[in-house]
Design an enzyme around this catalytic site. Structure first.
Site, mmCIF file in Angstrom:
data_model
loop_
_atom_site.group_PDB
_atom_site.id
_atom_site.type_symbol
_atom_site.label_atom_id
_atom_site.label_comp_id
_atom_site.label_asym_id
_atom_site.label_seq_id
_atom_site.Cartn_x
_atom_site.Cartn_y
_atom_site.Cartn_z
ATOM 1 N N HIS A 97 7.628 -4.043 9.690
ATOM 2 C CA HIS A 97 6.972 -4.240 8.382
ATOM 3 C C HIS A 97 7.768 -3.594 7.245
ATOM 4 O O HIS A 97 7.533 -3.890 6.078
ATOM 5 C CB HIS A 97 5.553 -3.658 8.447
ATOM 6 C CG HIS A 97 4.685 -4.000 7.278
ATOM 7 N ND1 HIS A 97 4.334 -5.294 6.959
ATOM 8 C CD2 HIS A 97 4.088 -3.223 6.334
ATOM 9 C CE1 HIS A 97 3.563 -5.287 5.877
ATOM 10 N NE2 HIS A 97 3.409 -4.041 5.482
ATOM 11 N N SER B 189 0.831 -1.206 0.000
ATOM 12 C CA SER B 189 0.000 0.000 0.000
ATOM 13 C C SER B 189 0.863 1.252 0.000
ATOM 14 O O SER B 189 1.852 1.331 0.738
ATOM 15 C CB SER B 189 -0.886 0.038 1.248
ATOM 16 O OG SER B 189 -1.664 -1.119 1.321
ATOM 17 N N SER C 221 3.104 -6.850 1.655
ATOM 18 C CA SER C 221 2.014 -6.154 2.338
ATOM 19 C C SER C 221 0.709 -6.362 1.560
ATOM 20 O O SER C 221 0.355 -7.512 1.290
ATOM 21 C CB SER C 221 2.394 -4.673 2.494
ATOM 22 O OG SER C 221 1.556 -4.029 3.411
ATOM 23 N N ASP D 143 6.252 -7.934 13.109
ATOM 24 C CA ASP D 143 5.381 -7.449 12.033
ATOM 25 C C ASP D 143 3.958 -7.916 12.317
ATOM 26 O O ASP D 143 3.601 -9.071 12.049
ATOM 27 C CB ASP D 143 5.847 -7.940 10.661
ATOM 28 C CG ASP D 143 5.014 -7.299 9.544
ATOM 29 O OD1 ASP D 143 4.014 -6.628 9.865
ATOM 30 O OD2 ASP D 143 5.395 -7.468 8.365
#
Ligand SMILES: *[C@@H]1O[C@H](CO)[C@@H](O)[C@H](O)[C@H]1NC(C)=O
Length: 227
Positions: A209, A62, A141, A196
């Site tokens: 992350h 993202s 992700s 994460d």
């Protein structure tokens, strides 16, 4: 956006003390686009180039820019080319109409039907344009949800061409039990950093992350071992 303020306010208390966030400490979602835009890359070597022995299809996370992003996609592409020879590898990012918005993480499949369709189009293109190429894939992700859902939607013949998949910061890790449903676990490598929290069924972005660049070469070695 609503979820941004939710995440930020819920974790504001955590973010006070340390100058560097701890691995499992939330990052302000409003700071993400600037982080994710760094040194982003675009690769369209399947769409625009000649067929190669190996085709790497990657979906970014993202807010990442380009179709390969910056955190780990370009690094895996480079490492694959180093391992196998740059003339043998075509790298292809999942670009428009996949727009990698943060909000789409909150949809039931952790990404949008449009995003999944964009990946389907590329896997199908690899199959029709380059029937002899060995496809490897990766996601980071939200891009892990794109690849996970896409592979579940493809025809058996197209899936048979996909020899290996790496998933960094797998947002559906809990829901899908650490695998892509229906796809061989021996051909799948889930890479989840300690701390994460997206790998634990949340959508909280932590410092951990953002660390997957250090795991690009081992992921590329895994993919290379499958072709
Ligand atoms: C990522 O790479 C680091 C550094 O080599 C290593 O310590 C860590 O175990 C790797 N993470 C995973 C999930 O493989």
């Amino acid at each position: 956006m609503k979820f941004q303020s939710l995440i930020v306010s819920a974790l504001a208390a955590v973010a006070v003390a340390a100058p560097y966030p701890a691995a499992n400490e939330a990052i302000d979602a409003e700071a993400l686009p600037a982080i994710m835009a760094r040194q982003s890359a675009t690769s369209d070597e399947l769409k625009n180039g000649a067929c190669k022995d190996v085709t790497f299809i990657f979906a970014r996370g993202s807010t990442e820019s380009g179709n390969m992003g910056s955190i780990v996609g370009p690094q895996v592409c480079t490492a694959l080319k180093t391992l196998l020879g740059s003339a043998k590898v075509a790298c292809q990012g999942v670009g428009s109409p996949y727009d990698a918005t943060l909000a789409d993480n909150f949809l039931p499949k952790n990404t949008s039907p449009t995003a999944i369709g964009a990946a389907n189009t590329l896997f199908n293109l690899a199959h029709t344009k380059c029937p002899n190429t060995k496809v490897v894939a990766g996601g980071y992700s939200q891009g892990t949800a794109v690849i996970d859902n896409s592979i579940q939607a493809l025809s058996a013949a197209v899936v048979a061409q996909i020899k290996g998949v790496v998933l960094f910061g797998f947002t559906r890790n809990l829901q899908d039990r650490g695998q892509i449903p229906g796809y061989p676990t021996s051909q799948t490598k889930v890479i989840c950093a300690v701390g994460d929290l997206v790998c634990d069924g949340t959508l909280i972005i932590t410092a951990a992350h953002l660390t997957y660049g250090i795991n690009a070469s081992s992921a590329a070695a895994f993919l290379a071992s499958k072709v």
